[in-house]
Write a protein that holds these residues in place. Structure first.
Motif, mmCIF file in Angstrom:
data_model
loop_
_atom_site.group_PDB
_atom_site.id
_atom_site.type_symbol
_atom_site.label_atom_id
_atom_site.label_comp_id
_atom_site.label_asym_id
_atom_site.label_seq_id
_atom_site.Cartn_x
_atom_site.Cartn_y
_atom_site.Cartn_z
ATOM 1 N N ILE A 137 10.296 23.705 105.943
ATOM 2 C CA ILE A 137 9.017 23.405 106.586
ATOM 3 C C ILE A 137 8.489 22.047 106.142
ATOM 4 N N GLY A 138 8.868 21.623 104.943
ATOM 5 C CA GLY A 138 8.381 20.352 104.417
ATOM 6 C C GLY A 138 7.055 20.506 103.721
ATOM 7 N N MET B 65 9.985 8.904 95.802
ATOM 8 C CA MET B 65 9.738 10.350 95.785
ATOM 9 C C MET B 65 9.600 10.902 97.202
ATOM 10 N N ARG B 66 8.889 10.163 98.064
ATOM 11 C CA ARG B 66 8.750 10.603 99.457
ATOM 12 C C ARG B 66 10.099 10.635 100.146
ATOM 13 N N LYS B 67 10.936 9.642 99.845
ATOM 14 C CA LYS B 67 12.269 9.586 100.447
ATOM 15 C C LYS B 67 13.125 10.757 99.989
ATOM 16 N N THR B 68 13.068 11.092 98.715
ATOM 17 C CA THR B 68 13.842 12.220 98.203
ATOM 18 C C THR B 68 13.388 13.526 98.850
ATOM 19 N N ASN C 155 14.588 13.662 102.419
ATOM 20 C CA ASN C 155 16.022 13.940 102.505
ATOM 21 C C ASN C 155 16.318 15.415 102.246
ATOM 22 N N LEU C 156 15.631 16.001 101.270
ATOM 23 C CA LEU C 156 15.817 17.424 100.988
ATOM 24 C C LEU C 156 15.399 18.262 102.192
ATOM 25 N N THR C 157 14.310 17.877 102.831
ATOM 26 C CA THR C 157 13.851 18.601 104.010
ATOM 27 C C THR C 157 14.820 18.437 105.172
ATOM 28 N N ALA C 158 15.300 17.231 105.391
ATOM 29 C CA ALA C 158 16.217 16.983 106.505
ATOM 30 C C ALA C 158 17.490 17.812 106.372
ATOM 31 N N VAL C 159 18.061 17.839 105.178
ATOM 32 C CA VAL C 159 19.296 18.604 104.963
ATOM 33 C C VAL C 159 19.026 20.099 105.086
ATOM 34 N N TYR D 184 10.127 19.385 93.793
ATOM 35 C CA TYR D 184 9.520 19.119 95.091
ATOM 36 C C TYR D 184 9.165 20.389 95.856
ATOM 37 N N PHE D 185 10.029 21.380 95.795
ATOM 38 C CA PHE D 185 9.852 22.580 96.607
ATOM 39 C C PHE D 185 10.117 23.839 95.790
ATOM 40 N N ALA D 186 9.351 24.895 96.110
ATOM 41 C CA ALA D 186 9.497 26.158 95.388
ATOM 42 C C ALA D 186 10.620 27.020 95.947
ATOM 43 N N SER D 187 11.077 26.725 97.169
ATOM 44 C CA SER D 187 12.093 27.562 97.810
ATOM 45 C C SER D 187 12.745 26.799 98.952
#
Length: 205
Positions: free
Chosen positions: A65-66, A14-17, A20-24, A56-59
């Protein structure tokens, strides 16, 4: 396989996913701005569904920002408080040690931090939000220090440690993203802390 081992594997995945979403999201924002890409593009690059993204993220802003404060903060708070009250230098040592543990577990990439800085410069509302979150984290950290040390909320030593940690993290990040740098974040951070200790050891005139 034990339940704890299975849980740890799931947590790592989950942390890796999330990472990855943050990096992209950071890379695309740095290249095009927030309006220049879609959530679907991020999902495609990471090979997850739109539904997974929103788990993972709302937006897009949160992804850049992560923002994932609750779980990470609780885990950090538990580890920090579990070390118990001690001398003030040890409080700083523990904070840096926990920061290094977190950084090493995430395998921080210099490019990702550079992308974040460019994204913040490109999007004023992201910058404002980032500053606000940083202030919130500073207040949280100060509260944890006060709780652990059993001192008043306005104790200047707690405020000083928060300022020192913030300065060390910023200077370390600046060195880390320098193209000429070949050291890991943790090594730079530890070296910066050692230099700070050396300077502060000089007697006051």
């Amino acid at each position: 396989m034990s339940e704890s081992a299975t849980t740890s594997r799931v947590e790592r995945r989950m942390r890796k996913t999330a990472a990855n979403l943050t990096a992209v999201s950071r890379r695309l924002t740095a290249e095009r701005g927030l309006a220049g890409f879609t959530i679907e593009e991020v999902c495609s690059a990471v090979d997850v569904s739109r539904r997974t993204f929103f788990n993972y993220f709302a937006s897009k802003e949160d992804a850049v920002i992560g923002v994932n404060p609750d779980d990470e903060y609780r885990l950090f708070a538990e580890k920090f408080l579990a070390r118990g009250a001690g001398e003030w230098p040890q409080v700083l040592n523990d904070l840096i040690d926990l920061a290094i543990q977190h950084i090493e577990s995430d395998e921080m990439d210099p490019r990702e931090h550079s992308d974040l800085m460019v994204a913040l410069e490109r999007e004023p509302r992201l910058l404002a939000r980032f500053i606000g979150l940083s202030r919130d984290r500073d207040r949280q950290l100060r509260g944890l220090i006060v709780e652990r040390q059993g001192v008043d909320g306005d104790d200047p030593r707690a405020a000083a440690i928060v300022s020192i940690v913030g300065s060390l993290m910023k200077s370390t990040a600046d060195t880390f993203v320098d193209p000429a740098n070949d050291q890991d974040f943790a090594v730079i951070l530890s070296s910066s802390l050692d230099a700070m200790r050396l300077v502060l050891a000089v007697p006051t005139p």
